[in-house]
Design a protein around this motif. Structure first.
Motif, PDB file in Angstrom:
ATOM      1  N   GLY A  68      13.308 111.995  86.520  1.00 58.65           N
ATOM      2  CA  GLY A  68      13.938 112.160  85.219  1.00 58.65           C
ATOM      3  C   GLY A  68      13.848 110.920  84.349  1.00 58.65           C
ATOM      4  O   GLY A  68      13.071 110.009  84.598  1.00 58.65           O
ATOM      5  N   ARG A  69      14.702 110.871  83.320  1.00 54.68           N
ATOM      6  CA  ARG A  69      14.656 109.775  82.354  1.00 54.68           C
ATOM      7  C   ARG A  69      16.067 109.258  82.073  1.00 54.68           C
ATOM      8  O   ARG A  69      16.993 110.023  81.828  1.00 54.68           O
ATOM      9  CB  ARG A  69      14.012 110.246  81.046  1.00 54.68           C
ATOM     10  N   ILE A  71      25.202 106.438  77.529  1.00 57.43           N
ATOM     11  CA  ILE A  71      24.134 106.546  78.518  1.00 57.43           C
ATOM     12  C   ILE A  71      23.920 108.008  78.888  1.00 57.43           C
ATOM     13  O   ILE A  71      24.886 108.760  79.072  1.00 57.43           O
ATOM     14  CB  ILE A  71      24.492 105.733  79.777  1.00 57.43           C
ATOM     15  N   PHE A  72      22.652 108.389  79.030  1.00 56.07           N
ATOM     16  CA  PHE A  72      22.286 109.747  79.425  1.00 56.07           C
ATOM     17  C   PHE A  72      21.350 109.682  80.626  1.00 56.07           C
ATOM     18  O   PHE A  72      20.391 108.902  80.641  1.00 56.07           O
ATOM     19  CB  PHE A  72      21.586 110.481  78.277  1.00 56.07           C
ATOM     20  N   PHE A  73      21.651 110.502  81.659  1.00 54.38           N
ATOM     21  CA  PHE A  73      20.699 110.775  82.727  1.00 54.38           C
ATOM     22  C   PHE A  73      20.124 112.152  82.418  1.00 54.38           C
ATOM     23  O   PHE A  73      20.824 113.169  82.518  1.00 54.38           O
ATOM     24  CB  PHE A  73      21.375 110.783  84.092  1.00 54.38           C
ATOM     25  N   ASN A  74      18.856 112.189  82.063  1.00 53.35           N
ATOM     26  CA  ASN A  74      18.258 113.408  81.512  1.00 53.35           C
ATOM     27  C   ASN A  74      19.092 113.869  80.317  1.00 53.35           C
ATOM     28  O   ASN A  74      19.357 113.085  79.417  1.00 53.35           O
ATOM     29  CB  ASN A  74      18.110 114.487  82.576  1.00 53.35           C
ATOM     30  N   GLU A  75      19.571 115.097  80.326  1.00 49.32           N
ATOM     31  CA  GLU A  75      20.377 115.584  79.198  1.00 49.32           C
ATOM     32  C   GLU A  75      21.868 115.377  79.415  1.00 49.32           C
ATOM     33  O   GLU A  75      22.673 115.655  78.506  1.00 49.32           O
ATOM     34  CB  GLU A  75      20.084 117.073  78.969  1.00 49.32           C
ATOM     35  N   LYS A  76      22.273 114.868  80.591  1.00 52.68           N
ATOM     36  CA  LYS A  76      23.687 114.730  80.933  1.00 52.68           C
ATOM     37  C   LYS A  76      24.254 113.420  80.379  1.00 52.68           C
ATOM     38  O   LYS A  76      23.721 112.350  80.642  1.00 52.68           O
ATOM     39  CB  LYS A  76      23.873 114.759  82.456  1.00 52.68           C
ATOM     40  N   ALA A  98      23.991 108.249  94.139  1.00 47.94           N
ATOM     41  CA  ALA A  98      24.046 109.691  94.377  1.00 47.94           C
ATOM     42  C   ALA A  98      23.937 110.469  93.069  1.00 47.94           C
ATOM     43  O   ALA A  98      23.258 111.505  92.999  1.00 47.94           O
ATOM     44  CB  ALA A  98      25.351 110.046  95.103  1.00 47.94           C
ATOM     45  N   LYS A  99      24.575 109.956  92.033  1.00 53.36           N
ATOM     46  CA  LYS A  99      24.519 110.622  90.723  1.00 53.36           C
ATOM     47  C   LYS A  99      23.105 110.588  90.173  1.00 53.36           C
ATOM     48  O   LYS A  99      22.619 111.577  89.604  1.00 53.36           O
ATOM     49  CB  LYS A  99      25.476 109.907  89.767  1.00 53.36           C
ATOM     50  N   MET A 100      22.442 109.441  90.336  1.00 55.70           N
ATOM     51  CA  MET A 100      21.076 109.324  89.842  1.00 55.70           C
ATOM     52  C   MET A 100      20.146 110.273  90.593  1.00 55.70           C
ATOM     53  O   MET A 100      19.293 110.926  89.988  1.00 55.70           O
ATOM     54  CB  MET A 100      20.608 107.873  89.973  1.00 55.70           C
ATOM     55  N   GLU A 101      20.291 110.341  91.935  1.00 59.32           N
ATOM     56  CA  GLU A 101      19.432 111.233  92.710  1.00 59.32           C
ATOM     57  C   GLU A 101      19.695 112.692  92.358  1.00 59.32           C
ATOM     58  O   GLU A 101      18.767 113.508  92.316  1.00 59.32           O
ATOM     59  CB  GLU A 101      19.648 110.996  94.198  1.00 59.32           C
ATOM     60  N   LEU A 124      18.534 112.761  88.221  1.00 59.78           N
ATOM     61  CA  LEU A 124      17.209 112.254  87.888  1.00 59.78           C
ATOM     62  C   LEU A 124      16.152 112.644  88.914  1.00 59.78           C
ATOM     63  O   LEU A 124      14.975 112.316  88.734  1.00 59.78           O
ATOM     64  CB  LEU A 124      17.250 110.726  87.766  1.00 59.78           C
ATOM     65  N   GLY A 125      16.551 113.330  89.975  1.00 54.62           N
ATOM     66  CA  GLY A 125      15.578 113.789  90.956  1.00 54.62           C
ATOM     67  C   GLY A 125      14.730 114.936  90.447  1.00 54.62           C
ATOM     68  O   GLY A 125      13.742 115.309  91.078  1.00 54.62           O
TER      69      GLY A 125
END
Length: 621
Positions: free
Chosen positions: A152-153, A207-212, A231-234, A237-238
């Motif tokens: 992800g981004r 801050i956004f992880f993908n669209e979240k 864990a949140k990133m995986e 963003l996995g």
């Protein structure tokens, strides 16, 4: 002669082959003749020292003949390897090597088995480094921690000179995480996107992880401290970034351009440019190019606007005040008669102005304070992305290719006819400091940094912007404006003459602190920074403290009773005063240890020597 592929061979074929073989033997084997039909076209094979190999003397069978097969049970040996026999020493050495390799293999196998047993199949909760003992040998094995690939981004919205945004940026950089930063000072159109995603809030950072949406700096620290960040990133963003995530900024015009009204005089100027006779003239025994008389402009305005002469003269004065036209010697605004004028684009300094790209900016001039603020925001964003933490090293190649720099180049075109007289004292100080430092970056990118004394004039005196209708170089900004029209070092002439219109903007009194806010792309200068009008004085004091903290800024040698200062102090000593006055003034900007040493020298009644260090002219890269 070609041999038949099958069937019996007749006597004529055998006779032909014998004749062909005899001819090949005369030529020296089965090598084909050279281009003249004599000798050997391809010479015999030779070794590294030039000797012919034994095989080169052999007559080889014709290439079309079938090759003989190796008899059964006979192993074919490479001709390149000579036949060798093992001596007793060779046998012993081979035995030792085999035993050593077996021992190494045993250790490696034991390490691998222990790694599998101790780590427990690669569990995340086990120790990464394992230690164990063999007889007479201690081995430490470090297992590589496997990281899952993030598909992800990570993206976050920021502003220039925002402390929390800087902390988020540093957090991601320290962990080598790729991220997309969307600075809404650089991309103002993205503020609408930010508000839509946060329920109307424009606070940054977000801050956004993908669209979240994750949140700001507090939310990021909370995830990190609780151990839930990985864990949140995986989890998020996995997977591949969806299309509804915040889009990264695109190189080019990726948002709606600001609608700017055209200057009310712009249409008049476009017409009279075609009707006024532009010629080279002689005025006051001087040859002037591309000019016209005041009377000729008045006649053109009368015919175009169908108005009286008085109104035409008034319009001519407005054109001069808006910097569409200038008197060739800058002596008056506009008068009817034989005084000569020229359009701004025909001024002789225009070819040296790097914010002029072919045509005059005909838009209504923007407010000087607004342009100054946007300039500072864009350049601060460039520093945050392309400068080292101490701002002593810049990535000029990265800057030149960046979207921020492209927008800066577009922005400085708005300076062509801007009215700087509307700025307050603090706004004017911040504007010229920031413009000087931004121009230095632009000059390095466009013409390169000077390598020696001869190359410095083009950099400091000939790289210009047209600002408010007049040319400004790095030297004229520093010495003409900020130093109150003082002579530069080793120069007898002031930057501005007594009739120069730019004198209206020059500061009446020199502020010594400006020397620590000016950056000229060298390692000997103070580090680059950009200023805000609201806190310009405190920011300049911090710049001075930072500079004197450096070894090349100031050092104290008690044994020699000598204070070593930067050569900047010597070059501009007229601004700092006499030697003792300089040291007393510097005392206000020293950290505790240097201040204590200098106080000791000044208080014991002995003489104090001042020496000036060599200046480092190398580029900040």
């Amino acid at each position: 002669m070609e041999l038949p592929l099958g069937g019996e061979t007749n006597k004529s074929d055998i006779a032909d082959r014998q004749i062909q073989t005899q001819e090949e033997e005369k030529r020296g084997g089965n090598f084909p003749p050279d281009k003249n039909g004599n000798g050997i076209a391809n010479p015999p094979e030779q070794d590294a020292e030039g000797y012919e190999s034994p095989d080169s003397k052999m007559i080889r069978p014709h290439s079309r003949l079938p090759k003989p097969e190796t008899p059964p049970g006979v192993m074919e040996r490479s001709r390149s390897l000579p036949e060798t026999f093992d001596t007793p020493a060779t046998v012993i050495g081979k035995f030792i090597r085999d035993k050593r390799n077996s021992f190494s293999a045993a250790i490696t196998k034991r390490i691998s088995s222990l790694g599998r047993d101790d780590v427990g199949g690669g569990g995340d909760d086990e120790e990464i480094v394992k230690e164990f003992n063999l007889v007479g040998l201690k081995v430490i094995k470090t297992l590589k921690e496997e990281k899952k690939e993030l598909k992800g981004r990570i993206s976050f919205f920021s502003r220039s000179n925002c402390r929390d945004s800087g902390a988020v940026r540093s957090f991601f950089r320290e962990r080598n995480l790729n991220f997309v930063e969307i600075n809404i000072d650089v991309y103002p159109g993205r503020e609408k996107d930010l508000k839509e995603r946060t329920g109307g809030s424009a606070a940054v950072p977000q801050i956004f992880f993908n669209e979240k949406l994750i949140g700001g700096l507090v939310a990021l620290n909370s995830l990190r401290n609780s151990g839930m960040l990985e864990a949140k990133m995986e989890e998020i963003l996995g997977r591949k970034c969806p299309e509804d995530a915040p889009a990264p900024p695109v190189y080019g015009f990726d948002e709606e351009e600001e609608v700017v009204a055209a200057d009310e005089m712009a249409e008049i100027v476009r017409v009279v440019r075609q009707r006024v006779p532009i010629q080279d003239r002689i005025m006051k025994m001087k040859f002037v190019k591309n000019c016209f008389s005041g009377a000729e402009l008045v006649e053109a305005l009368i015919h175009h606007l169908d108005c009286g002469r008085r109104k035409a003269v008034e319009i001519g004065k407005q054109l001069a005040r808006r910097h569409f036209i200038h008197h060739v010697f800058g002596e008056n605004e506009f008068e009817d008669g034989n005084n000569f004028y020229r359009f701004l684009e025909h001024e002789p300094f225009i070819p040296k102005c790097h914010n002029f790209r072919g045509v005059v900016n005909d838009c209504e001039p923007k407010a000087a304070a607004a342009v100054s603020q946007r300039l500072a925001c864009i350049m601060s964003a460039i520093l945050e992305s392309y400068a080292s933490d101490d701002r002593m090293h810049l990535d000029f190649v990265g800057i030149s290719n960046s979207e921020e720099f492209r927008r800066y180049v577009n922005l400085v075109e708005d300076l062509q006819r801007i009215n700087l007289l509307t700025l307050s004292h603090e706004e004017k100080l911040a504007f010229f400091l920031n413009l000087h430092n931004a121009m230095a970056i632009h000059a390095v990118i466009r013409i390169g940094h000077p390598g020696g004394m001869i190359d410095r004039r083009p950099f400091f005196a000939e790289f210009m912007y047209v600002i408010g209708g007049y040319p400004y170089s790095l030297s004229s900004i520093k010495n003409g404006i900020l130093r109150g029209n003082q002579r530069p070092p080793f120069t007898l002439i002031r930057p501005f003459s007594s009739s120069d219109k730019r004198l209206e903007l020059a500061f009446a009194k020199v502020n010594q602190l400006v020397h620590f806010g000016l950056w000229n792309a060298t390692r000997g200068s103070p580090s680059i920074r950009f200023f805000t009008p609201q806190s310009i004085e405190s920011e300049l004091k911090n710049a001075a403290r930072e500079f004197f903290q450096r070894d090349d800024g100031m050092q104290v040698d008690l044994a020699k009773r000598t204070v070593y200062l930067s050569r900047i102090i010597k070059w501009y000593s007229v601004d700092f005063g006499q030697d003792k006055d300089i040291l007393k003034w510097i005392m206000n900007y020293l950290e505790a240890s240097k201040a204590g040493l200098l106080t000791h020298l000044l208080s014991d009644g002995g003489s104090v020597n001042i020496a000036y260090q060599s200046y480092d002219w190398s580029l900040n890269i």
